[in-house]
Design a protein around this motif. Structure first.
Motif, short mmCIF file in Angstrom:
data_model
loop_
_atom_site.label_atom_id
_atom_site.label_comp_id
_atom_site.label_asym_id
_atom_site.label_seq_id
_atom_site.Cartn_x
_atom_site.Cartn_y
_atom_site.Cartn_z
N PRO A 28 0.84 -1.21 0.00
CA PRO A 28 0.00 0.00 0.00
C PRO A 28 0.87 1.25 0.00
O PRO A 28 1.87 1.33 0.72
CB PRO A 28 -0.80 -0.11 1.30
CG PRO A 28 -0.80 -1.56 1.63
CD PRO A 28 0.53 -2.10 1.12
N GLY A 29 0.53 2.21 -0.82
CA GLY A 29 1.27 3.46 -0.91
C GLY A 29 2.44 3.42 -1.87
O GLY A 29 3.01 4.46 -2.21
N ALA A 30 2.83 2.22 -2.32
CA ALA A 30 3.93 2.10 -3.28
C ALA A 30 3.36 2.29 -4.68
O ALA A 30 2.38 1.64 -5.05
CB ALA A 30 4.61 0.75 -3.16
N THR A 31 3.94 3.22 -5.44
CA THR A 31 3.47 3.46 -6.80
C THR A 31 4.61 3.30 -7.79
O THR A 31 5.75 3.67 -7.51
CB THR A 31 2.87 4.88 -6.94
OG1 THR A 31 3.87 5.84 -6.60
CG2 THR A 31 1.66 5.06 -6.03
N LEU A 32 4.28 2.76 -8.94
CA LEU A 32 5.28 2.55 -9.98
C LEU A 32 5.49 3.82 -10.78
O LEU A 32 4.54 4.56 -11.06
CB LEU A 32 4.85 1.42 -10.91
CG LEU A 32 4.79 0.02 -10.28
CD1 LEU A 32 4.21 -0.98 -11.28
CD2 LEU A 32 6.17 -0.42 -9.82
N ALA A 33 6.74 4.07 -11.18
CA ALA A 33 7.07 5.20 -12.03
C ALA A 33 6.84 4.85 -13.50
O ALA A 33 6.65 5.74 -14.33
CB ALA A 33 8.53 5.61 -11.82
N ALA A 34 6.86 3.58 -13.82
CA ALA A 34 6.68 3.10 -15.20
C ALA A 34 6.25 1.64 -15.14
O ALA A 34 6.32 1.01 -14.07
CB ALA A 34 7.99 3.23 -15.97
N ALA A 35 5.84 1.12 -16.26
CA ALA A 35 5.48 -0.30 -16.33
C ALA A 35 6.72 -1.15 -16.04
O ALA A 35 7.84 -0.76 -16.40
CB ALA A 35 4.93 -0.64 -17.71
N PRO A 36 6.54 -2.30 -15.38
CA PRO A 36 7.70 -3.18 -15.12
C PRO A 36 8.35 -3.61 -16.43
O PRO A 36 7.69 -3.74 -17.46
CB PRO A 36 7.07 -4.38 -14.41
CG PRO A 36 5.78 -3.89 -13.89
CD PRO A 36 5.31 -2.84 -14.83
N ARG A 37 9.65 -3.81 -16.37
CA ARG A 37 10.42 -4.34 -17.51
C ARG A 37 10.72 -5.80 -17.20
O ARG A 37 10.97 -6.16 -16.05
CB ARG A 37 11.73 -3.56 -17.68
CG ARG A 37 11.56 -2.06 -17.90
CD ARG A 37 11.02 -1.71 -19.28
NE ARG A 37 11.80 -2.28 -20.34
CZ ARG A 37 12.66 -1.60 -21.10
NH1 ARG A 37 12.85 -0.31 -20.90
NH2 ARG A 37 13.32 -2.21 -22.05
N VAL A 38 10.75 -6.63 -18.24
CA VAL A 38 10.97 -8.05 -18.04
C VAL A 38 11.85 -8.62 -19.14
O VAL A 38 11.81 -8.16 -20.28
CB VAL A 38 9.62 -8.82 -17.96
CG1 VAL A 38 8.86 -8.70 -19.28
CG2 VAL A 38 9.82 -10.27 -17.57
N SER A 39 12.66 -9.60 -18.76
CA SER A 39 13.48 -10.33 -19.71
C SER A 39 13.58 -11.76 -19.21
O SER A 39 13.67 -12.00 -18.01
CB SER A 39 14.87 -9.71 -19.80
OG SER A 39 15.67 -10.42 -20.73
N GLY A 40 13.55 -12.71 -20.14
CA GLY A 40 13.68 -14.10 -19.71
C GLY A 40 13.25 -15.06 -20.79
O GLY A 40 13.20 -14.72 -21.97
N ARG A 41 12.90 -16.25 -20.34
CA ARG A 41 12.56 -17.30 -21.28
C ARG A 41 11.53 -18.26 -20.68
O ARG A 41 11.37 -18.33 -19.47
CB ARG A 41 13.81 -18.06 -21.71
CG ARG A 41 14.51 -18.77 -20.56
CD ARG A 41 15.88 -19.29 -20.98
NE ARG A 41 16.58 -19.94 -19.89
CZ ARG A 41 17.26 -19.31 -18.95
NH1 ARG A 41 17.34 -17.99 -18.95
NH2 ARG A 41 17.88 -19.96 -17.99
N VAL A 42 10.90 -19.02 -21.57
CA VAL A 42 9.94 -20.05 -21.19
C VAL A 42 10.41 -21.35 -21.82
O VAL A 42 10.84 -21.38 -22.98
CB VAL A 42 8.52 -19.71 -21.71
CG1 VAL A 42 7.55 -20.83 -21.39
CG2 VAL A 42 8.04 -18.39 -21.14
N SER A 43 10.34 -22.44 -21.06
CA SER A 43 10.64 -23.76 -21.60
C SER A 43 9.55 -24.72 -21.13
O SER A 43 8.77 -24.39 -20.24
CB SER A 43 12.03 -24.23 -21.15
OG SER A 43 12.08 -24.32 -19.74
N TYR A 44 9.50 -25.87 -21.74
CA TYR A 44 8.50 -26.84 -21.33
C TYR A 44 9.03 -28.25 -21.53
O TYR A 44 9.96 -28.49 -22.30
CB TYR A 44 7.19 -26.65 -22.13
CG TYR A 44 7.36 -26.82 -23.61
CD1 TYR A 44 7.16 -28.06 -24.22
CD2 TYR A 44 7.73 -25.76 -24.42
CE1 TYR A 44 7.33 -28.22 -25.58
CE2 TYR A 44 7.89 -25.91 -25.78
CZ TYR A 44 7.69 -27.14 -26.35
OH TYR A 44 7.86 -27.31 -27.70
#
Length: 155
Positions: A28-44
């Motif tokens: 609560p009270g924490a606000t983002l300055a921008a959309a989160p950035r993400v990097s990674g991969r998916v495997s199955y």
């Protein structure tokens, strides 16, 4: 997408803040300055999961959350196994996704908030939850190829 047989257990973990790095809820009270950035991969892979054939969809992502209030950056590296049972005789309530094994770390995180299952940057004077091996530069924790098991953190 959670199977009905799994949804209640996941909801209980989420409500208690016991989901580790698999899910994020801002403090609560924490606000983002921008959309989160993400990097990674998916495997199955097809696996035997608790005696049942299943599809194991593994996500390995590094998320960077830039906060405006309080100011700071939280890095979250998480490796999560999302399990999809594939047995022919599954009950309808067992069909869908299950939260499997998850590992990860935070860097720059408020320990007080993380112990309540919330995400926010460390505040001035607070002890944060650094990911640390004692050898890696801070930039290494932004790399999705970095091992997800590191020392340090909140105690």
């Amino acid at each position: 997408m959670f199977a009905p047989d799994s949804a209640g257990a996941v909801r209980a973990m989420f409500d208690k803040g016991q989901y580790g790095t698999a899910m994020v809820r801002l403090a609560p009270g924490a606000t983002l300055a921008a959309a989160p950035r993400v990097s990674g991969r998916v495997s199955y892979a097809r696996v035997d999961w608790r005696g049942t054939p299943a599809l194991d969809v593994t996500t390995n992502y590094v998320w960077a959350y830039a906060f405006a209030t309080p100011a700071g950056v939280v890095v979250l590296h998480t490796q999560t196994h999302w399990m999809f049972p594939m047995a022919a005789g599954l009950r309808p309530s067992s069909r869908g996704m299950y939260l499997g094994r998850t590992t990860g770390y935070w860097h720059g995180m408020s320990c007080a908030d993380s112990l309540r299952g919330l995400t926010a940057p460390a505040r001035s004077g607070d002890r944060d939850a650094p990911a640390t091996t004692g050898q890696d530069p801070v930039d290494a924790y932004f790399d999705p190829h970095h091992p997800v098991r590191v020392g340090g953190g909140c105690t």
